[in-house]
Motif scaffolding. Structure first.
Motif, PDB file in Angstrom:
ATOM      1  N   LEU A   1       1.478   8.443  10.801  1.00  0.00           N
ATOM      2  CA  LEU A   1       0.686   7.229  10.576  1.00  0.00           C
ATOM      3  C   LEU A   1      -0.435   7.462   9.573  1.00  0.00           C
ATOM      4  O   LEU A   1      -0.749   6.585   8.771  1.00  0.00           O
ATOM      5  CB  LEU A   1       0.115   6.708  11.896  1.00  0.00           C
ATOM      6  CG  LEU A   1       1.089   5.908  12.759  1.00  0.00           C
ATOM      7  CD1 LEU A   1       0.397   5.387  14.003  1.00  0.00           C
ATOM      8  CD2 LEU A   1       1.671   4.739  11.979  1.00  0.00           C
TER       9      LEU A   1
ATOM     10  N   SER B   1       0.836  -1.204   0.000  1.00  0.00           N
ATOM     11  CA  SER B   1       0.000   0.000   0.000  1.00  0.00           C
ATOM     12  C   SER B   1       0.871   1.254   0.000  1.00  0.00           C
ATOM     13  O   SER B   1       0.535   2.243  -0.655  1.00  0.00           O
ATOM     14  CB  SER B   1      -1.001   0.005   1.166  1.00  0.00           C
ATOM     15  OG  SER B   1      -0.383  -0.271   2.373  1.00  0.00           O
TER      16      SER B   1
ATOM     17  N   SER C   1      -3.535  -7.962  -2.865  1.00  0.00           N
ATOM     18  CA  SER C   1      -3.225  -7.462  -1.522  1.00  0.00           C
ATOM     19  C   SER C   1      -4.495  -7.270  -0.711  1.00  0.00           C
ATOM     20  O   SER C   1      -4.588  -7.652   0.454  1.00  0.00           O
ATOM     21  CB  SER C   1      -2.514  -6.117  -1.623  1.00  0.00           C
ATOM     22  OG  SER C   1      -1.184  -6.220  -1.227  1.00  0.00           O
TER      23      SER C   1
ATOM     24  N   VAL D   1      -3.431   6.684   4.584  1.00  0.00           N
ATOM     25  CA  VAL D   1      -3.572   7.133   3.194  1.00  0.00           C
ATOM     26  C   VAL D   1      -3.083   6.060   2.204  1.00  0.00           C
ATOM     27  O   VAL D   1      -3.753   5.785   1.212  1.00  0.00           O
ATOM     28  CB  VAL D   1      -2.856   8.492   2.967  1.00  0.00           C
ATOM     29  CG1 VAL D   1      -2.834   8.859   1.496  1.00  0.00           C
ATOM     30  CG2 VAL D   1      -3.537   9.568   3.793  1.00  0.00           C
ATOM     31  N   PRO D   2      -1.904   5.419   2.460  1.00  0.00           N
ATOM     32  CA  PRO D   2      -1.479   4.355   1.544  1.00  0.00           C
ATOM     33  C   PRO D   2      -2.515   3.262   1.407  1.00  0.00           C
ATOM     34  O   PRO D   2      -2.696   2.700   0.331  1.00  0.00           O
ATOM     35  CB  PRO D   2      -0.215   3.795   2.203  1.00  0.00           C
ATOM     36  CG  PRO D   2       0.306   4.897   3.011  1.00  0.00           C
ATOM     37  CD  PRO D   2      -0.876   5.679   3.478  1.00  0.00           C
ATOM     38  N   PHE D   3      -3.197   2.980   2.487  1.00  0.00           N
ATOM     39  CA  PHE D   3      -4.207   1.939   2.400  1.00  0.00           C
ATOM     40  C   PHE D   3      -5.293   2.356   1.421  1.00  0.00           C
ATOM     41  O   PHE D   3      -5.774   1.561   0.610  1.00  0.00           O
ATOM     42  CB  PHE D   3      -4.793   1.664   3.787  1.00  0.00           C
ATOM     43  CG  PHE D   3      -5.584   0.407   3.830  1.00  0.00           C
ATOM     44  CD1 PHE D   3      -4.945  -0.829   3.777  1.00  0.00           C
ATOM     45  CD2 PHE D   3      -6.967   0.429   3.900  1.00  0.00           C
ATOM     46  CE1 PHE D   3      -5.668  -2.000   3.783  1.00  0.00           C
ATOM     47  CE2 PHE D   3      -7.702  -0.743   3.918  1.00  0.00           C
ATOM     48  CZ  PHE D   3      -7.050  -1.957   3.854  1.00  0.00           C
TER      49      PHE D   3
ATOM     50  N   THR E   1      -5.719   1.557  -6.194  1.00  0.00           N
ATOM     51  CA  THR E   1      -4.933   0.771  -7.145  1.00  0.00           C
ATOM     52  C   THR E   1      -5.674  -0.487  -7.557  1.00  0.00           C
ATOM     53  O   THR E   1      -5.664  -0.882  -8.722  1.00  0.00           O
ATOM     54  CB  THR E   1      -3.586   0.368  -6.513  1.00  0.00           C
ATOM     55  OG1 THR E   1      -2.952   1.552  -6.038  1.00  0.00           O
ATOM     56  CG2 THR E   1      -2.691  -0.327  -7.514  1.00  0.00           C
TER      57      THR E   1
ATOM     58  N   LEU F   1      -0.421   9.745   7.101  1.00  0.00           N
ATOM     59  CA  LEU F   1       0.172   9.916   5.778  1.00  0.00           C
ATOM     60  C   LEU F   1       0.713   8.607   5.209  1.00  0.00           C
ATOM     61  O   LEU F   1       0.579   8.329   4.030  1.00  0.00           O
ATOM     62  CB  LEU F   1       1.304  10.940   5.841  1.00  0.00           C
ATOM     63  CG  LEU F   1       0.908  12.396   5.712  1.00  0.00           C
ATOM     64  CD1 LEU F   1       2.159  13.272   5.692  1.00  0.00           C
ATOM     65  CD2 LEU F   1       0.117  12.617   4.427  1.00  0.00           C
ATOM     66  N   PHE F   2       1.365   7.803   6.070  1.00  0.00           N
ATOM     67  CA  PHE F   2       2.095   6.662   5.539  1.00  0.00           C
ATOM     68  C   PHE F   2       1.523   5.306   5.929  1.00  0.00           C
ATOM     69  O   PHE F   2       2.108   4.276   5.662  1.00  0.00           O
ATOM     70  CB  PHE F   2       3.567   6.764   5.931  1.00  0.00           C
ATOM     71  CG  PHE F   2       4.199   8.037   5.463  1.00  0.00           C
ATOM     72  CD1 PHE F   2       4.204   8.356   4.108  1.00  0.00           C
ATOM     73  CD2 PHE F   2       4.746   8.934   6.360  1.00  0.00           C
ATOM     74  CE1 PHE F   2       4.760   9.542   3.661  1.00  0.00           C
ATOM     75  CE2 PHE F   2       5.309  10.126   5.921  1.00  0.00           C
ATOM     76  CZ  PHE F   2       5.314  10.437   4.570  1.00  0.00           C
ATOM     77  N   PHE F   3       0.378   5.308   6.600  1.00  0.00           N
ATOM     78  CA  PHE F   3      -0.293   4.030   6.858  1.00  0.00           C
ATOM     79  C   PHE F   3      -1.748   4.066   6.410  1.00  0.00           C
ATOM     80  O   PHE F   3      -2.202   3.181   5.696  1.00  0.00           O
ATOM     81  CB  PHE F   3      -0.211   3.672   8.355  1.00  0.00           C
ATOM     82  CG  PHE F   3      -0.895   2.373   8.692  1.00  0.00           C
ATOM     83  CD1 PHE F   3      -0.318   1.162   8.323  1.00  0.00           C
ATOM     84  CD2 PHE F   3      -2.121   2.358   9.338  1.00  0.00           C
ATOM     85  CE1 PHE F   3      -0.946  -0.036   8.600  1.00  0.00           C
ATOM     86  CE2 PHE F   3      -2.755   1.161   9.625  1.00  0.00           C
ATOM     87  CZ  PHE F   3      -2.164  -0.040   9.251  1.00  0.00           C
TER      88      PHE F   3
ATOM     89  N   ALA G   1       1.902   1.658  -3.415  1.00  0.00           N
ATOM     90  CA  ALA G   1       0.773   2.169  -4.201  1.00  0.00           C
ATOM     91  C   ALA G   1       0.679   3.679  -4.046  1.00  0.00           C
ATOM     92  O   ALA G   1       0.440   4.403  -5.014  1.00  0.00           O
ATOM     93  CB  ALA G   1      -0.524   1.490  -3.748  1.00  0.00           C
ATOM     94  N   LEU G   2       0.919   4.174  -2.808  1.00  0.00           N
ATOM     95  CA  LEU G   2       0.874   5.626  -2.575  1.00  0.00           C
ATOM     96  C   LEU G   2       1.983   6.321  -3.357  1.00  0.00           C
ATOM     97  O   LEU G   2       1.747   7.317  -4.041  1.00  0.00           O
ATOM     98  CB  LEU G   2       1.018   5.928  -1.084  1.00  0.00           C
ATOM     99  CG  LEU G   2       1.185   7.417  -0.748  1.00  0.00           C
ATOM    100  CD1 LEU G   2      -0.145   8.133  -0.862  1.00  0.00           C
ATOM    101  CD2 LEU G   2       1.772   7.620   0.621  1.00  0.00           C
TER     102      LEU G   2
ATOM    103  N   SER H   1      -4.743   4.357  -1.079  1.00  0.00           N
ATOM    104  CA  SER H   1      -4.144   4.213  -2.417  1.00  0.00           C
ATOM    105  C   SER H   1      -4.218   2.777  -2.885  1.00  0.00           C
ATOM    106  O   SER H   1      -4.398   2.512  -4.074  1.00  0.00           O
ATOM    107  CB  SER H   1      -2.674   4.615  -2.431  1.00  0.00           C
ATOM    108  OG  SER H   1      -2.458   5.753  -1.707  1.00  0.00           O
ATOM    109  N   LEU H   2      -4.036   1.856  -1.933  1.00  0.00           N
ATOM    110  CA  LEU H   2      -4.079   0.443  -2.306  1.00  0.00           C
ATOM    111  C   LEU H   2      -5.472   0.090  -2.827  1.00  0.00           C
ATOM    112  O   LEU H   2      -5.607  -0.586  -3.849  1.00  0.00           O
ATOM    113  CB  LEU H   2      -3.721  -0.431  -1.107  1.00  0.00           C
ATOM    114  CG  LEU H   2      -3.666  -1.926  -1.390  1.00  0.00           C
ATOM    115  CD1 LEU H   2      -2.512  -2.257  -2.313  1.00  0.00           C
ATOM    116  CD2 LEU H   2      -3.540  -2.721  -0.094  1.00  0.00           C
TER     117      LEU H   2
ATOM    118  N   MET I   1      -5.789  -9.103   2.714  1.00  0.00           N
ATOM    119  CA  MET I   1      -6.153  -8.324   3.898  1.00  0.00           C
ATOM    120  C   MET I   1      -7.567  -8.671   4.365  1.00  0.00           C
ATOM    121  O   MET I   1      -7.807  -8.901   5.543  1.00  0.00           O
ATOM    122  CB  MET I   1      -6.064  -6.834   3.528  1.00  0.00           C
ATOM    123  CG  MET I   1      -6.236  -5.899   4.687  1.00  0.00           C
ATOM    124  SD  MET I   1      -4.745  -5.881   5.705  1.00  0.00           S
ATOM    125  CE  MET I   1      -5.301  -4.855   7.035  1.00  0.00           C
TER     126      MET I   1
END
Lengths: 275, 377, 285
Positions: free
Chosen positions: C22, A126, C261, C28-30, C36, C24-26, A129-130, C32-33, C265
């Motif tokens: 957390l 993830s 992914s 938000v990435p989720f 995606t 920004l990088f946990f 992905a970001l 984005s995943l 999850m």
């Protein structure tokens, strides 16, 4: 009673302990192999999975293996930076969570718990992905690794420091204030020294997590190679024996720090008790 | 005169002190003056507001309203470290990472005091811990830790020393020894001690003035024997020792006495001990003041004499014998008799006469709860 | 009132850096995943991707990779079970039988954790290698046929996972066993004639929180792990982690990678929730 019978009787009485010790031995077998292989001279043999002959060479020339020392350097550098950042940020957050009532505390606790309960592959992908979505896919490297490492170390720091902090008797700080220490003095003379073992433990944990991480790092590293990535890459071709030197040194440092601390405490207690 | 005023300038004054928490009021408009040099006890059951009062004086709790003064200085909102007050915590709260010496020196060092070394050594000698100076708190026994906590507070020579149930964690024997020890030290250093406790015996042993607190207010204040002999409320009568409280109707004054009709018997109570405002009241008498005798036997008690009691329970406790006697109106009274060896024991079921000397009885207001203060302790 | 207001403010200041990091990088990435995983599969790295809510990515990922998914869950489940048995013995021994050696043994449990995960796994490759001591012994006693091997089998992969995640099982188990009063176990020994009955009536129920925490801490990372499968297993032991890594880094098929992914999850969360429900320890998490 014959010695043999006596031995079996002892084993029966201590069965659980014996089994437990066997499990511990099992846990140390691979480490013994790492230590052993650090003295292996594979010669021209391609088979790096058997001990051939003894040599000091791996220890004397650890950097002989191309790229390894650089990878170790990258890992140590990222480890130190990520540990410093995660320990500082996480310690602050732990103080906020334990010492203050505020709206959203339970949400904060959950968000901090989640990274520990997520599979690394999901966190790593993830984050990737970001970075891709932010068009940073081409700029992966030390900084993206640093960001990832701070992220997953944070939770461990918060949990470790929080445990130490909530075990602290708040009467102690009140007593310090009662004895003419202002807020700053109370923090630095009472609170901080008492929480420090927790903070140091958290830092040690962070560093080893960061130094050892492969899955998340591999996804977000771009062209950068950390030590685990070096080992992983080398494993496809045949690992240079020098990686075992690094493994042994890591193990020795960890054992020295942890055991040293335990022994120091014991000696101090004993010395004081007999005074 | 100048002596008096300098002493007065260090005494503690609480006025209209109130502390409200989210869902209850812990302390209600409390007024209290504690003269300098006294050993003062705040006595009451848990939850009565005594600890909250103490914490407000220490600065660990901010009052909702009211003022706290020491002499002429208002310290109501001063920080804990800005007031000449020190506390001995219930759990001692010794700093675990500092040794005994540094624990005791803590307050002096924060105030950049000179001669730390001499003062700490003197203080350790006073509490007899000189040989333990370099140990950590965890290595000391409970009694020793308690003395460190005391030394750590005393060394600062505060105007007021607060003790929050400091003996609660000790076993009975050690507690007795520490009570005498505390009293000795207080006399030696001559500071004001305010001692919070729920143990009435402890309060009576040590304090020269006791304030009995209940539900956020002071019920009564005075010297231990005054409180015991002349309680003004049913709570004090029951919480401090035990009392027989018997319903009665006030008939009127007769010289220095009030005449009261108690289930058909007229008893007299000194007007100085009569605290009932209406025509009804509770007649109070301590169990050890009640005399017991066989029917028709002579008892030394002019005035108040009751007959027709039946012994319902006898417990022999060595130093005394405790009887329960059912009176003709159905109530059971407690009677404690000293085992002087000159009197025979009465048996269960025996009919007896009771009496007491009028000057020992007291009269309380009928509007008060007759059972107040009983369940506690 | 002003004081407590100021203090509340302090809490936010203390938490801000950690929370921002957390989020920004946990968190938000989720997000984005998720995005995606819903990309148009016809996009590429060069032409760019669009979120077109292509739920068929999930279907596609499931169809293509369900053997790896099932294998991951199966390996992780089996490894967790073995870890529980082995870890319980060790935790029990440390908690009740170790006496003054308790702390030392605990340190020893954690110590391997500080040596590189990859190196330890490579050690197993050496130990289990075709001409190594273990294989030849097993061949000699005819447990393995004379050309039988351990490396590149499911056994090696599961053994590797068990080894690597054992500390995650032992520590929570120890933490909850340590709280059990030793006298209770003695009393149970008096009460029940059979020591196994005594164990299952007293010690086991009291250690349940540790069992639940330990199995979760072992199962979740084990299901996502691919290093053991990569180093100790062969092509027949590929796990879902291998596939995700491959799709992201080698084939750069982001929509499929994201969907896979997400599926992993979702499966894990689902299983964990069912597990917590049935074990009746909801207050744990």
């Amino acid at each position: 009673m014959s010695p043999a019978a006596r031995f079996f009787r002892w084993v029966k009485d201590h069965l659980v302990l014996v089994l437990g010790l066997l499990v511990l031995v099992y846990m140390f077998v691979p480490i013994a192999v790492v230590v052993l292989m650090s003295f292996n001279d594979p010669g021209k043999s391609k088979n790096v999975y058997a001990f051939r002959s003894f040599t000091w060479n791996n220890w004397l020339h650890p950097c002989h293996s191309a790229g390894m020392c650089h990878a170790v350097g990258v890992s140590v550098g990222i480890g130190v930076l990520a540990t410093a950042a995660a320990t500082a940020i996480g310690t602050m957050a732990a103080f906020g969570l334990v010492r203050h009532e505020f709206a959203g505390r339970s949400i904060a606790n959950t968000v901090i718990f989640l990274p520990m309960a997520s599979p690394e592959i999901v966190m790593g992908s993830s984050l990737l992905a970001l970075f891709i979505a932010a068009h940073q896919g081409g700029h992966l490297g030390v900084w993206t690794i640093f960001i990832a490492h701070v992220m997953f170390c944070l939770s461990f720091v918060v949990v470790t420091v929080k445990a130490r902090l909530s075990g602290l008797d708040d009467n102690l700080e009140q007593a310090a204030m009662d004895l003419y220490a202002n807020e700053r003095e109370t923090f630095w003379r009472i609170t901080f020294p008492l929480v420090l073992p927790g903070i140091l433990g958290a830092a040690l944990l962070s560093f080893s997590l960061s130094f050892d991480d492969f899955i998340i790092t591999n996804l977000n590293a771009g062209q950068t190679t950390t030590f685990p990535m070096f080992v992983y890459g080398a494993a496809q071709r045949g690992v240079p024996m020098q990686v075992n030197v690094v493994g042994t040194v890591m193990f020795l440092i960890a054992i020295t720090v942890v055991l040293g601390n335990t022994i120091y405490n014991r000696i101090q207690t004993k010395a004081l008790a007999t005074r | 005169m100048s002596q008096g005023s300098s002493e007065g300038s260090r005494s503690l004054h609480l006025s209209q002190l109130t502390k409200e928490f989210a869902n209850f009021t812990a302390v209600k408009s409390l007024d209290l003056d504690v003269p300098h040099g006294s050993f003062f006890a705040l006595l009451g059951p848990s939850g009565c507001g005594k600890t909250t009062t103490l914490r407000m004086v220490a600065g660990l709790e901010t009052p909702t309203s009211g003022t706290i003064r020491i002499g002429d200085t208002d310290i109501t909102y001063a920080k804990p470290y800005q007031r000449p007050v020190n506390t001995v915590f219930q759990s001692y709260a010794l700093f675990p990472h500092l040794d005994i010496y540094e624990n005791v020196a803590f307050g002096l060092r924060r105030r950049r005091s000179s001669e730390v070394h001499r003062q700490v050594n003197d203080m350790l000698a006073l509490v007899e811990l000189t040989s333990q100076a370099r140990k950590k708190p965890a290595q000391l026994s409970g009694g020793q830790q308690q003395r460190v906590a005391l030394a750590r507070a005393l060394i600062n020579r505060p105007d007021v020393l607060l003790l929050d149930e400091p003996l609660g964690a000790l076993d009975l024997k050690l507690r007795r020894a520490m009570q005498l020890e505390l009293k000795r030290i207080q006399t030696e250093v001559g500071l004001t001690f305010i001692h919070v406790t729920h143990d009435q015996e402890e309060a009576m042993t040590m304090a020269d003035t006791i304030a009995v607190m209940n539900a956020g207010v002071i019920e009564q204040m005075g010297a231990p024997n005054d409180l015991y002999e002349n309680p003004k409320t049913t709570f004090v009568a029951n919480f401090l020792g035990q009392s027989n409280l018997i319903a009665g109707k006030v008939l009127g004054p007769d010289g220095d006495f009030a005449k009261v009709n108690m289930h058909g018997v007229t008893v007299s109570i000194p007007t100085s001990r009569a605290h009932a405002s209406g025509s009804d009241g509770w007649i109070g008498i301590r169990p050890e003041k009640v005399l017991i005798a066989g029917v028709g036997e002579e008892i030394d008690a002019p005035g108040n004499h009751l007959d027709g009691g039946i012994v319902t329970d006898v417990s022999f406790v060595g130093v005394s014998t405790q009887y329960m006697v059912r009176m003709p109106w159905g109530q059971e009274l407690q009677v404690f008799e000293q085992n002087t060896g000159r009197r025979r024991l009465f048996a269960k079921g025996e009919t007896v006469d009771l009496s007491w000397r009028p000057e020992y009885a007291f009269l309380l207001d009928a509007s008060q709860d007759v059972n107040a203060g009983i369940e506690e302790d | 009132m002003a004081r407590s207001g100021k203090r509340r403010y302090t809490a936010y200041w203390l938490l801000a850096p950690g929370a921002i990091w957390l989020v920004l990088f946990f968190v938000v990435p989720f997000y984005s995943l998720v995005a995606t995983s819903l990309y148009d599969p016809n996009g590429s790295v060069l032409s760019g991707y669009k979120v077109t809510y292509h739920f068929s990515n999930y279907w596609h990922a499931l169809k293509s990779y369900h053997p790896e998914l099932l294998r991951s869950l199966w390996y992780a489940g089996l490894a967790t079970l073995v870890c529980l048995v082995v870890g319980y013995v060790l935790a029990y021994a440390i908690a009740f039988k170790a006496g003054k050696w308790r702390n030392l043994l605990l340190v020893l449990v954690i110590a391997p954790f500080f040596t590189s995960f990859l190196l330890r796994t490579l050690s197993w490759k050496l130990i289990l290698s075709d001409h190594g001591f273990v294989v030849s012994t097993l061949q000699n006693v005819h447990i393995l046929s004379h050309d039988g091997r351990l490396l590149n089998t499911w056994f090696a992969v599961v053994a590797g996972i068990v080894y690597n995640f054992l500390p995650f099982m032992v520590l929570p188990l120890y933490a909850s066993l340590e709280k059990v009063d030793g006298r209770l176990i003695e009393a149970a020994g008096d009460l029940y004639a059979n020591p196994f009955r005594a164990f299952f009536k007293v010690t086991w129920p009291l250690s349940l929180p540790g069992v639940v925490a330990g199995t979760l801490l072992t199962f979740i990372p084990a299901a996502g792990d691919y290093i053991n499968a990569q180093l100790l297993g062969g092509p027949g032991q590929t796990m879902v982690g291998n596939k995700i890594e491959n799709l992201f880094t080698t084939s750069q098929d982001y929509p499929d990678a994201g969907a896979l992914s997400m599926i992993l999850m979702i499966l894990i969360i689902g299983m964990v929730m069912v597990y917590i429900r049935t074990s009746g320890t909801e207050d744990l998490v």
